[in-house]
Design a protein around this motif. Structure first.
Motif, PDB file in Angstrom:
ATOM      1  N   ALA A  66      43.536  48.102  52.054  1.00 56.93           N
ATOM      2  CA  ALA A  66      43.129  46.685  52.981  1.00 56.93           C
ATOM      3  C   ALA A  66      44.252  47.058  54.083  1.00 56.93           C
ATOM      4  O   ALA A  66      45.568  47.295  54.037  1.00 56.93           O
ATOM      5  N   ARG A  67      44.018  46.351  55.202  1.00 56.57           N
ATOM      6  CA  ARG A  67      45.097  46.192  56.222  1.00 56.57           C
ATOM      7  C   ARG A  67      45.736  44.942  56.144  1.00 56.57           C
ATOM      8  O   ARG A  67      46.756  44.736  56.997  1.00 56.57           O
ATOM      9  N   MET A  68      45.153  43.946  55.520  1.00 55.47           N
ATOM     10  CA  MET A  68      45.882  42.565  55.152  1.00 55.47           C
ATOM     11  C   MET A  68      45.967  42.197  53.833  1.00 55.47           C
ATOM     12  O   MET A  68      45.114  42.574  53.112  1.00 55.47           O
ATOM     13  N   LEU A  69      46.930  41.597  53.425  1.00 57.14           N
ATOM     14  CA  LEU A  69      47.521  41.161  52.164  1.00 57.14           C
ATOM     15  C   LEU A  69      47.543  39.693  52.235  1.00 57.14           C
ATOM     16  O   LEU A  69      48.274  39.145  53.020  1.00 57.14           O
ATOM     17  N   ILE A  70      46.803  39.173  51.179  1.00 60.75           N
ATOM     18  CA  ILE A  70      46.999  37.526  50.788  1.00 60.75           C
ATOM     19  C   ILE A  70      47.651  37.144  49.841  1.00 60.75           C
ATOM     20  O   ILE A  70      47.278  37.838  48.597  1.00 60.75           O
ATOM     21  N   VAL A  71      48.927  36.858  49.943  1.00 60.26           N
ATOM     22  CA  VAL A  71      49.796  36.383  48.622  1.00 60.26           C
ATOM     23  C   VAL A  71      49.649  34.965  48.384  1.00 60.26           C
ATOM     24  O   VAL A  71      49.899  34.300  49.047  1.00 60.26           O
ATOM     25  N   GLY A  72      49.305  34.620  47.052  1.00 59.02           N
ATOM     26  CA  GLY A  72      49.116  33.332  46.604  1.00 59.02           C
ATOM     27  C   GLY A  72      50.511  32.902  45.674  1.00 59.02           C
ATOM     28  O   GLY A  72      51.733  33.171  46.046  1.00 59.02           O
ATOM     29  N   LEU A  73      49.951  32.083  44.503  1.00 60.24           N
ATOM     30  CA  LEU A  73      51.135  31.798  43.614  1.00 60.24           C
ATOM     31  C   LEU A  73      50.989  32.280  42.208  1.00 60.24           C
ATOM     32  O   LEU A  73      51.396  33.305  41.714  1.00 60.24           O
ATOM     33  N   ALA A  74      49.743  31.909  41.566  1.00 57.70           N
ATOM     34  CA  ALA A  74      49.373  32.320  40.166  1.00 57.70           C
ATOM     35  C   ALA A  74      47.938  32.142  39.888  1.00 57.70           C
ATOM     36  O   ALA A  74      47.505  31.116  40.462  1.00 57.70           O
ATOM     37  N   THR A 126      46.248  38.964  46.077  1.00 57.23           N
ATOM     38  CA  THR A 126      47.083  38.954  45.017  1.00 57.23           C
ATOM     39  C   THR A 126      48.093  38.158  44.724  1.00 57.23           C
ATOM     40  O   THR A 126      47.591  36.823  45.543  1.00 57.23           O
ATOM     41  N   ALA A 127      48.967  38.012  43.912  1.00 59.14           N
ATOM     42  CA  ALA A 127      49.870  36.806  43.672  1.00 59.14           C
ATOM     43  C   ALA A 127      51.182  37.411  43.087  1.00 59.14           C
ATOM     44  O   ALA A 127      51.111  38.430  42.555  1.00 59.14           O
ATOM     45  N   PRO A 128      52.167  36.657  43.137  1.00 61.70           N
ATOM     46  CA  PRO A 128      53.494  37.427  42.758  1.00 61.70           C
ATOM     47  C   PRO A 128      53.577  37.083  41.131  1.00 61.70           C
ATOM     48  O   PRO A 128      54.523  37.847  40.351  1.00 61.70           O
ATOM     49  N   VAL A 129      52.962  36.225  40.507  1.00 65.29           N
ATOM     50  CA  VAL A 129      52.636  36.081  39.075  1.00 65.29           C
ATOM     51  C   VAL A 129      51.082  36.099  38.807  1.00 65.29           C
ATOM     52  O   VAL A 129      50.386  35.528  39.303  1.00 65.29           O
ATOM     53  N   HIS A 130      51.140  37.111  37.668  1.00 57.18           N
ATOM     54  CA  HIS A 130      49.644  37.334  37.650  1.00 57.18           C
ATOM     55  C   HIS A 130      48.835  36.730  36.274  1.00 57.18           C
ATOM     56  O   HIS A 130      47.675  36.810  36.026  1.00 57.18           O
ATOM     57  N   CYS A 131      49.873  35.845  35.582  1.00 59.20           N
ATOM     58  CA  CYS A 131      49.241  35.176  34.541  1.00 59.20           C
ATOM     59  C   CYS A 131      49.212  33.697  34.897  1.00 59.20           C
ATOM     60  O   CYS A 131      50.112  33.212  35.442  1.00 59.20           O
TER      61      CYS A 131
END
Length: 257
Positions: A66-74, A126-131
Protein backbone atom coordinates in the motif's frame (compact mmCIF):
# COMPACT_ATOMS: atom_id res chain seq x y z
CA UNK A 1 -10.84 -19.14 25.36
CA UNK A 2 -7.67 -19.00 27.42
CA UNK A 3 -5.78 -15.81 28.06
CA UNK A 4 -2.09 -16.03 27.31
CA UNK A 5 0.66 -13.53 26.59
CA UNK A 6 2.08 -12.74 23.19
CA UNK A 7 5.63 -11.65 22.37
CA UNK A 8 6.29 -8.34 20.68
CA UNK A 9 6.90 -8.90 16.95
CA UNK A 10 10.41 -8.54 15.62
CA UNK A 11 12.20 -9.11 12.34
CA UNK A 12 12.32 -12.83 13.07
CA UNK A 13 8.58 -12.98 13.84
CA UNK A 14 6.93 -10.68 11.27
CA UNK A 15 8.84 -10.67 8.02
CA UNK A 16 5.79 -9.74 5.96
CA UNK A 17 2.35 -8.17 6.27
CA UNK A 18 0.85 -11.67 6.15
CA UNK A 19 3.01 -12.68 9.14
CA UNK A 20 1.93 -9.54 10.97
CA UNK A 21 -1.77 -10.11 10.34
CA UNK A 22 -1.53 -13.67 11.64
CA UNK A 23 0.38 -12.57 14.74
CA UNK A 24 -2.06 -9.74 15.52
CA UNK A 25 -5.03 -12.11 15.37
CA UNK A 26 -3.40 -14.32 18.02
CA UNK A 27 -2.65 -11.58 20.58
CA UNK A 28 -3.77 -11.91 24.21
CA UNK A 29 -1.70 -9.10 25.72
CA UNK A 30 -4.45 -6.94 27.29
CA UNK A 31 -6.61 -8.83 29.83
CA UNK A 32 -9.43 -6.26 29.90
CA UNK A 33 -9.74 -6.20 26.11
CA UNK A 34 -9.52 -9.98 25.82
CA UNK A 35 -12.33 -10.38 28.35
CA UNK A 36 -14.52 -7.78 26.63
CA UNK A 37 -14.06 -8.98 23.06
CA UNK A 38 -14.88 -12.56 24.12
CA UNK A 39 -17.88 -11.51 26.21
CA UNK A 40 -19.34 -9.59 23.27
CA UNK A 41 -18.71 -12.57 20.99
CA UNK A 42 -20.67 -14.84 23.36
CA UNK A 43 -23.56 -12.54 24.19
CA UNK A 44 -23.90 -11.06 20.68
CA UNK A 45 -26.35 -8.42 19.51
CA UNK A 46 -29.85 -9.71 18.85
CA UNK A 47 -29.64 -8.82 15.15
CA UNK A 48 -26.54 -11.05 14.79
CA UNK A 49 -27.45 -13.87 17.17
CA UNK A 50 -27.20 -16.50 14.40
CA UNK A 51 -23.70 -15.38 13.41
CA UNK A 52 -20.36 -16.60 14.73
CA UNK A 53 -18.41 -13.61 16.02
CA UNK A 54 -14.69 -13.25 15.29
CA UNK A 55 -14.01 -12.26 18.92
CA UNK A 56 -10.26 -11.78 18.41
CA UNK A 57 -7.89 -8.93 17.58
CA UNK A 58 -8.64 -7.53 14.12
CA UNK A 59 -5.65 -7.25 11.73
CA UNK A 60 -5.19 -4.46 9.23
CA UNK A 61 -6.85 -4.79 5.84
CA UNK A 62 -5.42 -3.98 2.44
CA UNK A 63 -2.47 -4.76 0.17
CA UNK A 64 1.02 -5.38 1.50
CA UNK A 65 2.45 -2.78 -0.90
CA UNK A 66 0.00 0.00 0.00
CA UNK A 67 1.11 3.55 -0.77
CA UNK A 68 -1.47 5.01 1.61
CA UNK A 69 -2.41 3.99 5.15
CA UNK A 70 -5.61 4.87 7.03
CA UNK A 71 -5.38 4.74 10.84
CA UNK A 72 -8.57 4.58 12.88
CA UNK A 73 -9.13 3.98 16.60
CA UNK A 74 -10.17 0.38 17.37
CA UNK A 75 -12.61 -2.23 16.05
CA UNK A 76 -16.28 -1.84 16.92
CA UNK A 77 -17.75 -4.46 19.25
CA UNK A 78 -20.39 -5.59 16.72
CA UNK A 79 -18.47 -4.49 13.63
CA UNK A 80 -14.86 -5.61 13.28
CA UNK A 81 -15.09 -7.74 16.42
CA UNK A 82 -17.95 -9.60 14.75
CA UNK A 83 -16.73 -9.77 11.16
CA UNK A 84 -12.96 -9.97 11.68
CA UNK A 85 -12.16 -7.07 9.33
CA UNK A 86 -11.49 -3.41 10.04
CA UNK A 87 -14.50 -1.08 9.67
CA UNK A 88 -16.66 -3.93 8.39
CA UNK A 89 -20.25 -4.48 9.42
CA UNK A 90 -20.90 -1.16 11.17
CA UNK A 91 -22.07 2.38 10.33
CA UNK A 92 -18.57 3.85 10.48
CA UNK A 93 -17.38 1.36 7.90
CA UNK A 94 -20.39 2.10 5.70
CA UNK A 95 -19.24 5.73 5.50
CA UNK A 96 -15.53 5.00 5.10
CA UNK A 97 -15.77 2.37 2.37
CA UNK A 98 -18.41 4.33 0.44
CA UNK A 99 -15.95 7.25 0.38
CA UNK A 100 -13.04 5.03 -0.66
CA UNK A 101 -15.17 3.68 -3.48
CA UNK A 102 -16.23 7.19 -4.50
CA UNK A 103 -12.61 8.28 -5.02
CA UNK A 104 -11.60 5.04 -6.73
CA UNK A 105 -9.70 3.30 -3.92
CA UNK A 106 -12.12 0.39 -3.41
CA UNK A 107 -13.89 -1.90 -5.87
CA UNK A 108 -17.26 -1.63 -4.11
CA UNK A 109 -18.96 0.79 -1.68
CA UNK A 110 -20.06 -1.74 0.94
CA UNK A 111 -18.32 -3.88 3.56
CA UNK A 112 -20.41 -6.52 5.33
CA UNK A 113 -18.04 -9.45 5.93
CA UNK A 114 -14.62 -10.86 5.14
CA UNK A 115 -15.95 -12.82 2.17
CA UNK A 116 -17.89 -9.99 0.50
CA UNK A 117 -15.35 -9.45 -2.29
CA UNK A 118 -14.16 -6.02 -1.14
CA UNK A 119 -10.71 -5.05 -2.40
CA UNK A 120 -8.71 -1.90 -1.71
CA UNK A 121 -6.45 -0.35 -4.34
CA UNK A 122 -3.19 1.10 -3.01
CA UNK A 123 -4.55 1.73 0.48
CA UNK A 124 -4.52 -0.24 3.74
CA UNK A 125 -6.68 0.29 6.83
CA UNK A 126 -5.43 -0.32 10.36
CA UNK A 127 -5.77 0.93 13.95
CA UNK A 128 -3.55 1.69 16.95
CA UNK A 129 -5.66 -0.72 19.06
CA UNK A 130 -6.67 -4.03 17.47
CA UNK A 131 -9.25 -5.25 20.00
CA UNK A 132 -12.72 -3.82 20.57
CA UNK A 133 -12.62 -1.81 23.82
CA UNK A 134 -15.54 -1.23 26.21
CA UNK A 135 -17.35 2.02 25.32
CA UNK A 136 -14.93 2.41 22.37
CA UNK A 137 -12.37 3.80 24.82
CA UNK A 138 -9.00 2.02 25.08
CA UNK A 139 -6.86 3.06 28.04
CA UNK A 140 -3.51 4.78 27.43
CA UNK A 141 -1.81 1.63 28.71
CA UNK A 142 -3.69 -0.54 26.19
CA UNK A 143 -2.84 1.89 23.40
CA UNK A 144 0.84 1.79 24.32
CA UNK A 145 0.89 -2.00 24.72
CA UNK A 146 -0.65 -2.41 21.28
CA UNK A 147 1.69 0.15 19.71
CA UNK A 148 4.32 -2.35 18.66
CA UNK A 149 1.92 -3.79 16.08
CA UNK A 150 1.50 -0.40 14.42
CA UNK A 151 5.26 0.15 14.56
CA UNK A 152 5.88 -3.17 12.83
CA UNK A 153 3.18 -2.46 10.23
CA UNK A 154 4.76 0.88 9.34
CA UNK A 155 8.21 -0.64 9.09
CA UNK A 156 6.93 -3.34 6.74
CA UNK A 157 5.14 -0.73 4.61
CA UNK A 158 8.12 1.65 4.53
CA UNK A 159 9.24 0.69 0.99
CA UNK A 160 5.90 1.83 -0.47
CA UNK A 161 3.87 3.98 1.95
CA UNK A 162 3.85 7.69 1.14
CA UNK A 163 0.83 9.05 3.00
CA UNK A 164 -1.21 8.37 6.14
CA UNK A 165 -4.74 9.52 6.95
CA UNK A 166 -5.54 9.52 10.67
CA UNK A 167 -9.21 9.36 11.66
CA UNK A 168 -9.55 11.25 14.92
CA UNK A 169 -7.37 12.72 17.63
CA UNK A 170 -6.82 9.40 19.46
CA UNK A 171 -5.18 7.83 16.44
CA UNK A 172 -3.18 11.01 15.77
CA UNK A 173 -1.69 11.00 19.27
CA UNK A 174 -1.00 7.26 19.10
CA UNK A 175 0.66 7.48 15.68
CA UNK A 176 3.09 10.39 16.11
CA UNK A 177 5.57 8.62 18.45
CA UNK A 178 5.37 5.51 16.27
CA UNK A 179 6.25 7.55 13.18
CA UNK A 180 9.21 9.03 15.00
CA UNK A 181 10.44 5.58 15.98
CA UNK A 182 9.90 4.25 12.46
CA UNK A 183 12.24 6.79 10.88
CA UNK A 184 10.35 10.00 10.15
CA UNK A 185 11.11 13.38 11.70
CA UNK A 186 8.14 14.61 13.77
CA UNK A 187 8.43 18.38 14.39
CA UNK A 188 8.58 19.91 17.87
CA UNK A 189 6.11 20.95 19.07
CA UNK A 190 4.21 18.05 17.64
CA UNK A 191 1.66 18.88 14.93
CA UNK A 192 -1.85 19.30 16.29
CA UNK A 193 -4.74 17.21 15.05
CA UNK A 194 -7.43 18.88 13.02
CA UNK A 195 -9.67 17.99 10.13
CA UNK A 196 -7.75 18.71 6.95
CA UNK A 197 -4.42 19.02 8.75
CA UNK A 198 -1.51 18.14 6.45
CA UNK A 199 2.10 17.76 7.51
CA UNK A 200 5.01 16.55 5.39
CA UNK A 201 7.47 14.54 7.47
CA UNK A 202 11.05 14.16 6.29
CA UNK A 203 12.73 10.78 6.71
CA UNK A 204 15.75 10.42 8.98
CA UNK A 205 17.40 8.46 6.17
CA UNK A 206 18.01 10.89 3.28
CA UNK A 207 17.51 8.03 0.84
CA UNK A 208 13.89 7.52 1.90
CA UNK A 209 10.85 9.42 0.69
CA UNK A 210 8.99 11.85 2.95
CA UNK A 211 5.64 10.91 4.44
CA UNK A 212 2.48 13.02 4.08
CA UNK A 213 0.35 12.97 7.23
CA UNK A 214 -3.32 14.00 7.02
CA UNK A 215 -5.91 14.51 9.75
CA UNK A 216 -9.60 13.73 9.31
CA UNK A 217 -12.52 13.64 11.72
CA UNK A 218 -13.37 10.08 12.68
CA UNK A 219 -16.16 8.37 10.74
CA UNK A 220 -18.12 7.76 13.95
CA UNK A 221 -21.89 8.17 13.99
CA UNK A 222 -21.43 11.11 16.35
CA UNK A 223 -19.62 12.95 13.55
CA UNK A 224 -21.45 11.68 10.47
CA UNK A 225 -25.00 11.88 11.83
CA UNK A 226 -24.51 15.45 13.02
CA UNK A 227 -22.90 16.64 9.79
CA UNK A 228 -19.59 17.44 11.45
CA UNK A 229 -18.08 15.09 8.87
CA UNK A 230 -19.81 14.92 5.49
CA UNK A 231 -19.07 12.52 2.61
CA UNK A 232 -17.60 15.43 0.62
CA UNK A 233 -15.24 16.33 3.48
CA UNK A 234 -14.07 12.73 3.88
CA UNK A 235 -13.64 12.17 0.15
CA UNK A 236 -11.60 15.36 -0.19
CA UNK A 237 -9.09 14.26 2.48
CA UNK A 238 -8.84 10.75 1.05
CA UNK A 239 -8.28 12.11 -2.45
CA UNK A 240 -5.64 14.58 -1.28
CA UNK A 241 -3.78 11.86 0.61
CA UNK A 242 -3.99 9.43 -2.29
CA UNK A 243 -2.64 11.98 -4.75
CA UNK A 244 0.20 12.81 -2.34
CA UNK A 245 1.04 9.11 -2.41
CA UNK A 246 1.05 9.00 -6.21
CA UNK A 247 -2.31 7.24 -6.53
CA UNK A 248 -4.68 8.40 -9.25
CA UNK A 249 -8.19 9.12 -7.92
CA UNK A 250 -11.50 10.46 -9.13
CA UNK A 251 -13.14 13.40 -7.42
CA UNK A 252 -16.93 13.57 -7.27
CA UNK A 253 -16.85 16.84 -5.34
CA UNK A 254 -14.93 20.04 -5.85
CA UNK A 255 -11.57 20.09 -4.03
CA UNK A 256 -11.35 22.02 -0.80
CA UNK A 257 -10.49 25.66 -1.42
Amino acid sequence: MTTRPTPAPGPDVCRSIADLDAAVADCFACPRLVAWRELVARQKRAAFRDQTYWGRPVPGFGPADARMLIVGLAPAAHGGNRTGRMFTGDRSGDVLYAALYAVGLANQPTAVGRDDGLRLDGVRVTAPVHCAPPDNKPTPEERDRCGHWLDTELRLLTPTVRSVVVLGAFGWQALLPVLSGAGWVVPRPRPRFGHGAHVELAATDPGRSPLHLFGCYHVSQQNTFTGRLTPAMLEAVLADAAESAGIQVRRSHAPRG
